[in-house]
Design an enzyme around this catalytic site. Structure first.
Site, PDB file in Angstrom:
ATOM      1  N   GLU A 121       0.759  -1.379   0.129  1.00  0.00           N
ATOM      2  CA  GLU A 121       0.106  -0.570   0.102  1.00  0.00           C
ATOM      3  C   GLU A 121       0.606   1.028  -0.127  1.00  0.00           C
ATOM      4  OE1 GLU A 121      -3.612  -2.277   2.570  1.00  0.00           O
ATOM      5  OE2 GLU A 121      -1.978  -0.164   3.846  1.00  0.00           O
ATOM      6  N   CYS A 134       3.458   8.186   2.177  1.00  0.00           N
ATOM      7  CA  CYS A 134       3.756   7.142   3.479  1.00  0.00           C
ATOM      8  C   CYS A 134       4.194   6.113   2.204  1.00  0.00           C
ATOM      9  CB  CYS A 134       2.056   6.889   4.207  1.00  0.00           C
ATOM     10  SG  CYS A 134       2.476   5.283   5.831  1.00  0.00           S
ATOM     11  N   CYS A 141       4.050  -7.839   7.278  1.00  0.00           N
ATOM     12  CA  CYS A 141       5.108  -7.279   8.183  1.00  0.00           C
ATOM     13  C   CYS A 141       5.701  -8.404   9.166  1.00  0.00           C
ATOM     14  CB  CYS A 141       4.717  -5.781   9.649  1.00  0.00           C
ATOM     15  SG  CYS A 141       6.177  -5.740  10.175  1.00  0.00           S
ATOM     16  N   CYS A 145       3.080  -6.716  16.038  1.00  0.00           N
ATOM     17  CA  CYS A 145       2.634  -5.466  16.915  1.00  0.00           C
ATOM     18  C   CYS A 145       0.739  -5.607  17.651  1.00  0.00           C
ATOM     19  CB  CYS A 145       3.149  -3.854  16.597  1.00  0.00           C
ATOM     20  SG  CYS A 145       4.571  -3.394  16.201  1.00  0.00           S
ATOM     21  N   CYS A 148      -2.016  -3.472  15.301  1.00  0.00           N
ATOM     22  CA  CYS A 148      -1.780  -3.291  14.300  1.00  0.00           C
ATOM     23  C   CYS A 148      -2.498  -4.633  12.656  1.00  0.00           C
ATOM     24  CB  CYS A 148      -0.210  -3.009  13.534  1.00  0.00           C
ATOM     25  SG  CYS A 148       0.688  -2.788  12.034  1.00  0.00           S
TER      26      CYS A 148
HETATM   27  N1  SAH Z   1       6.962  -0.354  11.131  1.00  0.00           N
HETATM   28  C1  SAH Z   1       6.919   0.750  11.550  1.00  0.00           C
HETATM   29  C2  SAH Z   1       6.088   1.879  10.323  1.00  0.00           C
HETATM   30  C3  SAH Z   1       5.384   1.003  10.612  1.00  0.00           C
HETATM   31  S1  SAH Z   1       4.024   1.860  11.272  1.00  0.00           S
HETATM   32  C4  SAH Z   1       6.112   1.134  12.882  1.00  0.00           C
HETATM   33  O1  SAH Z   1       6.202   0.526  13.382  1.00  0.00           O
HETATM   34  O2  SAH Z   1       7.020   2.254  13.375  1.00  0.00           O
HETATM   35  C5  SAH Z   1       3.403   3.354  10.861  1.00  0.00           C
HETATM   36  C6  SAH Z   1       3.020   3.655  12.367  1.00  0.00           C
HETATM   37  O3  SAH Z   1       1.165   3.755  12.095  1.00  0.00           O
HETATM   38  C7  SAH Z   1       3.118   3.803  14.067  1.00  0.00           C
HETATM   39  O4  SAH Z   1       3.707   3.669  14.340  1.00  0.00           O
HETATM   40  C8  SAH Z   1       2.515   2.707  14.339  1.00  0.00           C
HETATM   41  O5  SAH Z   1       2.760   1.592  15.070  1.00  0.00           O
HETATM   42  C9  SAH Z   1       1.012   2.905  13.395  1.00  0.00           C
HETATM   43  N2  SAH Z   1       0.106   1.755  13.337  1.00  0.00           N
HETATM   44  C10 SAH Z   1       0.134   0.699  12.768  1.00  0.00           C
HETATM   45  N3  SAH Z   1      -1.275   0.001  12.499  1.00  0.00           N
HETATM   46  C11 SAH Z   1      -1.771   0.996  13.881  1.00  0.00           C
HETATM   47  C12 SAH Z   1      -3.198   1.381  14.096  1.00  0.00           C
HETATM   48  N4  SAH Z   1      -4.511   0.544  13.847  1.00  0.00           N
HETATM   49  N5  SAH Z   1      -3.720   2.373  14.042  1.00  0.00           N
HETATM   50  C13 SAH Z   1      -3.170   3.498  14.930  1.00  0.00           C
HETATM   51  N6  SAH Z   1      -2.040   3.907  14.356  1.00  0.00           N
HETATM   52  C14 SAH Z   1      -1.432   2.725  14.229  1.00  0.00           C
HETATM   53 FE1  SF4 Z   2       5.088  -3.662  11.577  1.00  0.00          FE
HETATM   54 FE2  SF4 Z   2       4.540  -2.853  13.966  1.00  0.00          FE
HETATM   55 FE3  SF4 Z   2       5.273  -0.964  12.638  1.00  0.00          FE
HETATM   56 FE4  SF4 Z   2       2.861  -2.856  12.638  1.00  0.00          FE
HETATM   57  S1  SF4 Z   2       3.312  -1.413  13.990  1.00  0.00           S
HETATM   58  S2  SF4 Z   2       3.931  -2.301  10.688  1.00  0.00           S
HETATM   59  S3  SF4 Z   2       3.201  -4.345  12.672  1.00  0.00           S
HETATM   60  S4  SF4 Z   2       6.412  -2.920  13.345  1.00  0.00           S
END
Ligand code: SAH
Ligand code: SF4
Length: 424
Positions: A121, A134, A141, A145, A148
């Site tokens: 995406e 973005c 990934c 998390c 996420c």
């Molecule tokens: N992997 C990297 C970058 C991609 S995620 C990282 O984790 O930093 C980019 C941001 O979106 C991160 O801060 C992540 O925690 C946040 N994020 C992911 N899923 C989310 C959700 N459902 N609601 C709000 N923020 C989210």
């Molecule tokens: Fe990967 Fe966690 Fe970032 Fe989601 S928030 S993209 S699972 S590192």
């Protein structure tokens, strides 16, 4: 020939296996993502002598990344006879667009597809002062998390530099951002075999509109698990003769891959964002499992050591607001304490949780978010609450891909054909 997608090998810190780029079936080489040096090398491999390769690479680099052309025929300062020679051996690629959506608030979201059929995406978020793209670094990934959606995807592969730079190129195509008119690249054809380059109009050049001003590596994937490709791609994006985005306008977000953070600062030098999301070991272990490998103290020390961080270039801490999980007053106070303890030039981005079907959390209430923000702000740390953007198109991490997966394969193929037809 096909790359086999890598299954998630573990839970906490699986290290992605480096994988080869799938060669194109027609044997041609995609130039997008290559640096000037790499373009010189592929031109030499194709038979040009060192001097010609160097000159051609300089010209082609300019046409690819500064002008955004996708056809060698448009490279007017390259000899007419040389253009078919290039087209036989090279291509100027873009990711395929599977789906493109525009939200009522102007946010745009694309579901893109690699040549070996993996979907990922990209999101564009315009606001009054900037336009932020973005960009994804991986398909899926490995880090799981819990809040996420990307972390729930089963298939993972690193994106190549071409696929990462390709996202920026595609966004510029769609936004109509390339300079228009004719402008010769810095060098012309003096002294080489091909001396019949077009020398047509040079006066109608207009610079691009600069809608796309910022890039955040916050799409799918963990950029520091695909370090080499992300570094190489961002170097191309920052090259002053090409896309020329300043490192001050690029932010790399990591969930906390501590051993790679210093290298990110030294070798890439962009702004750093860290997905902190919790201030106690218990909660961070649960919601950001990489915390079990690299804990909060180690992570904050790596932030304190991050090259280039200063009051003018602060580190952003991302903090997703999860109801009754990480949103108490005491969490906010602890966040402030930690930032001060490590002397971090920091700002905090409070992100309302963007829910997805089956997510194990809820978003904190607006009142709670306001109170949390107030505590951090009153301690002298900037703590903006991120307005959710593009909710009507599910513009959060990983959500368009999942929506698309609910469609049948036949439907997706039809959409792809339509898009390709529309793109000509
Ligand atoms: N992997 C990297 C970058 C991609 S995620 C990282 O984790 O930093 C980019 C941001 O979106 C991160 O801060 C992540 O925690 C946040 N994020 C992911 N899923 C989310 C959700 N459902 N609601 C709000 N923020 C989210
Ligand atoms: Fe990967 Fe966690 Fe970032 Fe989601 S928030 S993209 S699972 S590192």
């Amino acid at each position: 020939m096909q790359i086999t997608p890598m299954p998630i090998p573990g839970h906490i810190d699986p290290v992605p296996v480096p994988r080869e780029v799938t060669p194109r079936a027609d044997g041609r080489v995609d130039l997008i993502g290559l640096s000037r040096k790499q373009i010189i090398a592929v031109f030499e491999d194709a038979g040009l002598d060192a001097k010609a390769a160097k000159l051609r690479a300089k010209q082609v680099f300019h046409w690819l990344y500064h002008r955004g052309v996708t056809d060698f025929e448009a490279m007017t300062d390259i000899a007419k006879t040389m253009r078919p020679w290039l087209a036989e051996r090279f291509v100027i690629g873009r990711p395929d667009v599977v789906e493109a959506q525009v939200s009522s608030d102007g946010t745009r979201k694309w579901l893109l597809r690699t040549a070996d059929n993996h979907d990922f995406e990209m999101v564009f978020i315009p606001d009054a002062t900037r336009g932020t793209l973005c960009v994804s670094s991986q398909v899926g990934c490995t880090l799981n998390c819990r809040f996420c959606h990307t972390g729930t995807m089963r298939l993972v592969r690193n994106l190549t530099p071409g696929e990462i730079v390709g996202q920026v190129m595609l966004a510029r195509d769609v936004l109509g951002e390339w300079p228009r008119g004719s402008m010769a690249s810095p060098d012309t054809d003096q002294g080489l075999d091909f001396d019949d380059a077009d020398d047509d109009e040079t006066s109608d050049y207009t610079p691009d509109g600069r809608l796309l001003t910022n890039i955040v590596m916050m799409g799918m994937g963990e950029p520091l698990y695909n370090f080499d490709h992300v570094r190489d791609a961002l170097k191309v994006v920052m090259d002053g003769d090409g896309l020329a985005l300043s490192k001050r306008r690029i932010t790399l977000s990591t969930s906390g891959v501590v051993p790679m953070m210093a290298r990110a600062g030294e070798e890439i030098g962009v702004n750093l964002a860290v997905s902190l999301h919790a201030v106690t070991k218990d909660v961070r272990d649960e919601i950001v499992p990489i915390n079990r490998k690299y804990g909060i103290e180690e992570l904050l020390q790596a932030c304190a050591d991050y090259p280039g961080a200063s009051n003018a270039r602060r580190i952003t801490f991302e903090y997703v607001m999860l109801k009754d999980k990480n949103d108490r007053d005491s969490d906010a106070h602890e966040l402030v304490r930690l930032i001060k303890q490590y002397g971090l030039p920091a700002k905090v981005n409070l992100i309302p949780f963007n829910p997805w079907p089956g997510a194990p959390y809820e978003c904190s209430t607006p009142d709670r978010i306001r109170k949390f923000a107030e505590i951090v702000f009153n301690a002298g740390i900037s703590a903006p609450v991120r307005t959710p953007r593009g909710r009507d198109i599910d513009a959060a991490c990983g959500q368009l891909k999942t929506a698309a997966e609910r469609k049948s394969r036949a439907e997706l193929d039809r959409l792809l054909e339509e898009k390709q037809a529309a793109l000509g």
